[in-house]
Design a protein around this motif. Structure first.
Motif, PDB file in Angstrom:
ATOM      1  N   ARG A  29       0.767  -0.880  -0.051  1.00  0.00           N
ATOM      2  CA  ARG A  29      -0.023  -0.058  -0.073  1.00  0.00           C
ATOM      3  C   ARG A  29       1.024   1.177  -0.305  1.00  0.00           C
ATOM      4  NH1 ARG A  29      -2.169  -1.233   5.612  1.00  0.00           N
ATOM      5  NH2 ARG A  29      -0.007  -1.445   5.686  1.00  0.00           N
ATOM      6  N   SER A  31       0.387   5.570  -0.116  1.00  0.00           N
ATOM      7  CA  SER A  31      -0.028   6.907   0.282  1.00  0.00           C
ATOM      8  C   SER A  31       0.325   8.110  -0.610  1.00  0.00           C
ATOM      9  CB  SER A  31      -0.128   6.893   2.339  1.00  0.00           C
ATOM     10  OG  SER A  31      -1.156   8.428   1.994  1.00  0.00           O
ATOM     11  N   GLN A  61      -3.036   4.781  -2.918  1.00  0.00           N
ATOM     12  CA  GLN A  61      -4.112   5.167  -2.257  1.00  0.00           C
ATOM     13  C   GLN A  61      -3.458   6.805  -2.282  1.00  0.00           C
ATOM     14  OE1 GLN A  61      -3.080   4.303   1.800  1.00  0.00           O
ATOM     15  NE2 GLN A  61      -3.179   1.531   1.803  1.00  0.00           N
ATOM     16  N   VAL A  63      -4.120  11.039  -1.468  1.00  0.00           N
ATOM     17  CA  VAL A  63      -3.981  12.406  -0.241  1.00  0.00           C
ATOM     18  C   VAL A  63      -4.686  13.101  -1.236  1.00  0.00           C
ATOM     19  CG1 VAL A  63      -3.541  10.202   1.754  1.00  0.00           C
ATOM     20  CG2 VAL A  63      -1.871  11.457   0.942  1.00  0.00           C
ATOM     21  N   ALA A  69      -0.258  11.769   4.769  1.00  0.00           N
ATOM     22  CA  ALA A  69       0.280  10.398   3.886  1.00  0.00           C
ATOM     23  C   ALA A  69       1.039  10.106   5.089  1.00  0.00           C
ATOM     24  CB  ALA A  69       1.771  10.977   2.618  1.00  0.00           C
ATOM     25  N   ALA A  72      -1.033   8.354   7.857  1.00  0.00           N
ATOM     26  CA  ALA A  72      -0.844   6.706   6.778  1.00  0.00           C
ATOM     27  C   ALA A  72       0.118   6.028   7.372  1.00  0.00           C
ATOM     28  CB  ALA A  72      -2.195   7.058   5.536  1.00  0.00           C
ATOM     29  N   GLU A  77      -1.643   2.796   8.195  1.00  0.00           N
ATOM     30  CA  GLU A  77      -2.286   2.920   6.790  1.00  0.00           C
ATOM     31  C   GLU A  77      -1.718   2.186   5.823  1.00  0.00           C
ATOM     32  OE1 GLU A  77      -5.324   2.001   7.640  1.00  0.00           O
ATOM     33  OE2 GLU A  77      -5.075   1.849   9.648  1.00  0.00           O
ATOM     34  N   ALA A  78      -0.766   2.569   5.784  1.00  0.00           N
ATOM     35  CA  ALA A  78       0.589   2.244   4.339  1.00  0.00           C
ATOM     36  C   ALA A  78       1.859   1.728   4.624  1.00  0.00           C
ATOM     37  CB  ALA A  78       0.194   4.533   3.373  1.00  0.00           C
ATOM     38  N   ILE A  81       5.331   5.183   1.122  1.00  0.00           N
ATOM     39  CA  ILE A  81       5.197   6.746   0.881  1.00  0.00           C
ATOM     40  C   ILE A  81       6.105   7.487   0.230  1.00  0.00           C
ATOM     41  CG2 ILE A  81       3.342   6.870   2.656  1.00  0.00           C
ATOM     42  CD1 ILE A  81       5.930   9.075   4.337  1.00  0.00           C
TER      43      ILE A  81
END
Length: 322
Positions: A29, A31, A61, A63, A69, A72, A77-78, A81
């Protein structure tokens, strides 16, 4: 018979859970800003299945800002980045195990209106300079050190600064409200395409200060835990990034496909953005640790703890080493 069916169902459920867990492990993932230039590379990775080719599924994802970012990322959550390695160095000095994977060496410059009078940096004394990214913008700090070294000019006290978001600095510069402007590289490319001229190239200023302009400033940031526990996943992502860059470096058709995502209003803007991205592709080599250490020392001299916290020296492990 009923017991056998139960056992078969239970085994199937366990297998399904196993496959789901494996699929989750293979998902990475990232961000990023919804309209950031990194999306051109990420789009290329997804379009050509470069993530699947290297054993993972990239989930992008979008943002609204860099701060979101980072929240997250630090909140789990990520997994990835985009930031600069100086931020990574600061976090490592504070005890956070973050690692930097090079993405781009692109930097902008100090631009002035085409028909304006300044022929050198010293001519901007008493003028108004617009700066995207705030008072700790890396290009602004490099420019300050360069001005002090070569002209004895304290840009911070001898000019007026106007800080703002990149689009605002872009508009203010084109409207003539500023005597000079420093902007993120892609806005700077658009400014040049619109007729502004580059008074100082930040790469040249860095070189004059004894820095290596080949040192990539921007990159992907991952956690050390991910590097240690899923090294093949991080290595696959790094290679997918390199493969996407190889396509974007040579294939004009890729850029034609991406044009709608680039917000290029003219052919000149489109060509400038393409050229700027290509010029910013870093060499596929390990980052020169000595060159990075020199850059950090100069940034610490100018930006101090406000910029780098306790990272007065380059922390070990800042840069990803496959």
């Amino acid at each position: 018979m009923r017991l056998a069916r139960y056992l078969i169902g239970a085994i199937a459920a366990l297998l399904c859970l196993g496959f789901t867990a494996q699929a989750q492990e293979r998902t990475l993932r990232i961000s990023v800003l919804k309209f950031g230039t990194v999306n051109w590379e990420l789009d290329t990775i997804k379009r050509h299945g470069l993530d699947k080719a290297h054993g993972f599924d990239l989930s992008v994802q979008g943002v609204a800002g860099g701060a979101a970012a980072k929240v997250a990322f630090q909140g789990g959550e990520a997994d990835v980045i985009v930031s600069d390695w100086l931020w990574v160095a600061r976090q490592r000095a504070a005890g956070k195990d973050f690692v930097f994977i090079p993405y781009s060496k692109a930097v902008g410059g100090l631009l002035v209106p085409e028909d304006s009078s300044p022929n050198g940096l010293a001519d901007l004394a008493g003028g108004r300079i617009g700066i995207a990214g705030g008072p700790l913008d890396k290009s602004w700090l490099i420019l300050q050190a360069y001005a002090e070294k070569n002209f004895g000019l304290d840009l911070k006290t001898q000019t007026e600064q106007a800080f703002g978001a990149p689009p605002l600095i872009f508009k203010s510069a084109l409207s003539g409200e500023l005597d000079g402007a420093i902007n993120f590289w892609h806005f700077a490319a658009k400014m040049e395409a619109a007729g502004m001229r580059k008074l100082v190239d930040i790469s040249d200023a860095a070189r004059d200060l004894g820095l290596d302009p080949e040192t990539p400033l921007l990159g992907y940031v991952v956690k050390g835990e991910l590097v240690r526990e899923h090294s093949e996943l991080v290595q696959g992502f790094a290679q997918a990034s390199r493969d996407a860059k190889a396509l974007l470096a040579t294939d004009d058709a890729e850029w034609d496909r991406l044009r709608n995502r680039m917000n290029a209003k003219t052919d000149a803007e489109f060509e400038a953005l393409k050229a700027g991205f290509r010029a910013g592709i870093p060499a596929a080599l390990p980052v020169d640790q000595d060159a990075a250490a020199r850059m950090l020392e100069i940034m610490y001299e100018v930006g101090g703890e406000d910029l780098l916290g306790q990272a007065s020296k380059l922390p070990d492990g800042t840069f990803y080493a496959p």
